[in-house]
Design a protein around this motif. Structure first.
Motif, PDB file in Angstrom:
ATOM      1  N   SER A   3       0.784  -1.284   0.058  1.00  0.00           N
ATOM      2  CA  SER A   3       0.058   0.006  -0.090  1.00  0.00           C
ATOM      3  C   SER A   3       1.000   1.341   0.049  1.00  0.00           C
ATOM      4  N   THR A   4       1.985   1.209  -0.642  1.00  0.00           N
ATOM      5  CA  THR A   4       2.955   2.105  -0.805  1.00  0.00           C
ATOM      6  C   THR A   4       2.186   3.485  -1.319  1.00  0.00           C
ATOM      7  N   PRO A   5       2.419   4.511  -0.612  1.00  0.00           N
ATOM      8  CA  PRO A   5       1.745   5.675  -1.258  1.00  0.00           C
ATOM      9  C   PRO A   5       2.429   6.328  -2.452  1.00  0.00           C
ATOM     10  N   GLY A  32      10.091   6.661   1.138  1.00  0.00           N
ATOM     11  CA  GLY A  32       9.307   5.362   0.966  1.00  0.00           C
ATOM     12  C   GLY A  32       8.005   5.864   0.104  1.00  0.00           C
ATOM     13  N   VAL A  33       7.931   6.814  -0.653  1.00  0.00           N
ATOM     14  CA  VAL A  33       6.864   7.124  -1.590  1.00  0.00           C
ATOM     15  C   VAL A  33       7.178   6.656  -3.192  1.00  0.00           C
ATOM     16  N   PHE A  34       6.215   6.207  -3.712  1.00  0.00           N
ATOM     17  CA  PHE A  34       6.572   5.664  -5.051  1.00  0.00           C
ATOM     18  C   PHE A  34       6.192   6.951  -6.049  1.00  0.00           C
ATOM     19  N   LEU A 231       3.269  14.695   3.086  1.00  0.00           N
ATOM     20  CA  LEU A 231       1.740  14.693   2.840  1.00  0.00           C
ATOM     21  C   LEU A 231       1.216  13.207   2.504  1.00  0.00           C
ATOM     22  N   ALA A 232       1.894  12.648   1.549  1.00  0.00           N
ATOM     23  CA  ALA A 232       1.535  11.259   0.976  1.00  0.00           C
ATOM     24  C   ALA A 232       1.477  10.283   1.995  1.00  0.00           C
ATOM     25  N   LEU A 233       2.337  10.547   3.031  1.00  0.00           N
ATOM     26  CA  LEU A 233       2.672   9.668   3.934  1.00  0.00           C
ATOM     27  C   LEU A 233       1.597   9.792   5.319  1.00  0.00           C
TER      28      LEU A 233
END
Ligand code: PXL
Length: 269
Positions: A3-5, A32-34, A231-233
Motif C-alpha cells: 500500500s505504498t503511497p 518510501g513514496v512511489f 503529505l502522502a505519508l
C-alpha cells in the motif's frame, strides 16, 4: 502487494541531477513514496556560457498525454498528492492547470519557480503572470523562495523575519494555501529562516546557515518534494513543513560538489 503511497511530480529535467524531477524522485524514494513524473521541460546548463540554462519545453500534447496516463493508472484514492516544479512557458502552465482542474488532488504542492536564466525576459514575465493567475489558486501548499515571496506578495523588500511573515500572510490570503516562505541565506544573521503560515498558525523555522557561502542548488526542489512526500505519508501540512526542513538541512550538510560552480543537495543523507 503493497500500500505504498504514490506521489506525482510535474517538473522539468535538470540533467546533472541537482534540481527538478530527478531531485523529486530521489526525495520521494528516500521517504518510501512511489514517484511518477510528468516532464515539462529539459534544462541543460551550458558550461561554455557561464552555466546558463538551455531550456527546451516539452510539447503541450506530450505533457497532457503523460498526465492522462498517470491519472488513469493511479486513481484519486491512490494518487492524492502532486508536486509542481518548473513549468516554464504560458502554454505549459495552461496545460497543467487544465489537468489539475479535470482531476482533483487532495494536496497540490507548488514550488513557484519564477525565473529561469536563459529565457527571454518578456517570455518569463508572461510565465510569471500565468503561474500566479492559473496555478497559484489551485495550490494547497506553496514554497516560495526569497525572490518569489517578494514577487507573489508584492512586498518590495524582505529583510527581517517580520517582513517575511507579513509576505507569507499575504500569499496565504491570496491563495488559500499553506505557505512556507524561505528566507534562505537572504536574511541577515547566521540562521536560515523560513516562515510557515496557514489559516491557523504562524511559525518560524530556523536552522544554521550552512555551506560557508557556497551556492547550493536543489534545496528548493528538495524541500517541496519532501513536503509532498510527507503529505502522502499522512502528515498534516505543518508536520510536513517541519520534517521537510529537517530533511533539506541534512541534505545540505551532506552536499555534493562537482565541476559545476555550485554544490547540490544529497537526498540520500
Ligand atoms: O531549482 C529550480 C529548478 C527547477 N527545475 C529545473 C531546474 C531548476 C533550476 O535550475 O533546472 C528543471
Amino acid at each position: 502487494m503493497t500500500s505504498t503511497p504514490v506521489a506525482l511530480t510535474i517538473a522539468g529535467s535538470e540533467a546533472t541531477g541537482g534540481a527538478g524531477a530527478q531531485v523529486d524522485l530521489k526525495t520521494f524514494q528516500q521517504h518510501g513514496v512511489f514517484g511518477c513524473v510528468a516532464l515539462t521541460c529539459i534544462v541543460s546548463f551550458d558550461p561554455k556560457n557561464d552555466w546558463n540554462h538551455r531550456f527546451v519545453p516539452v510539447d503541450p500534447q506530450v505533457i497532457a498525454d503523460q498526465l492522462e496516463v498517470i491519472t488513469t493508472a493511479y486513481p484519486a484514492e491512490q494518487l492524492d498528492v502532486v508536486k509542481i516544479g518548473m513549468l516554464g512557458t504560458p502554454i505549459t502552465i495552461q496545460t497543467v492547470a487544465e489537468a489539475l482542474e479535470a482531476r482533483s488532488f487532495g494536496h497540490v504542492v507548488l514550488d513557484p519557480v519564477l525565473i529561469c536564466k536563459g529565457q527571454e525576459p518578456g517570455a518569463a514575465l508572461d510565465t510569471d503572470e500565468a503561474l500566479k493567475a492559473k496555478v497559484l489558486p489551485l495550490a494547497t501548499f506553496v514554497t516560495p523562495n526569497h525572490f518569489e515571496t517578494m514577487s507573489l506578495s508584492g512586498l518590495g523588500a524582505i529583510e527581517t523575519v517580520e517582513q517575511l511573515t507579513e509576505a507569507a500572510r499575504i500569499i496565504h490570503e491570496r491563495s488559500g494555501a499553506a505557505v512556507l516562505a524561505k528566507g534562505g541565506v537572504h536574511l541577515p544573521g547566521d540562521e536560515a529562516i523560513d516562515v510557515y503560515v496557514d489559516g491557523e498558525r504562524t511559525e518560524v523555522l530556523r536552522a544554521p546557515k550552512l555551506g560557508d557561502g557556497a551556492q547550493v542548488a536543489g534545496a528548493g526542489c528538495t524541500l517541496a518534494a519532501a513536503v509532498a512526500a510527507r503529505l502522502a505519508l499522512g502528515d498534516s501540512p505543518w508536520e510536513a513543513a517541519q520534517a521537510a526542513k529537517d530533511f533539506v538541512t541534512r541534505g545540505i550538510e551532506h552536499r555534493l560538489s562537482s565541476g559545476a560552480p555550485f554544490d547540490v543537495v544529497w537526498q540520500g543523507a
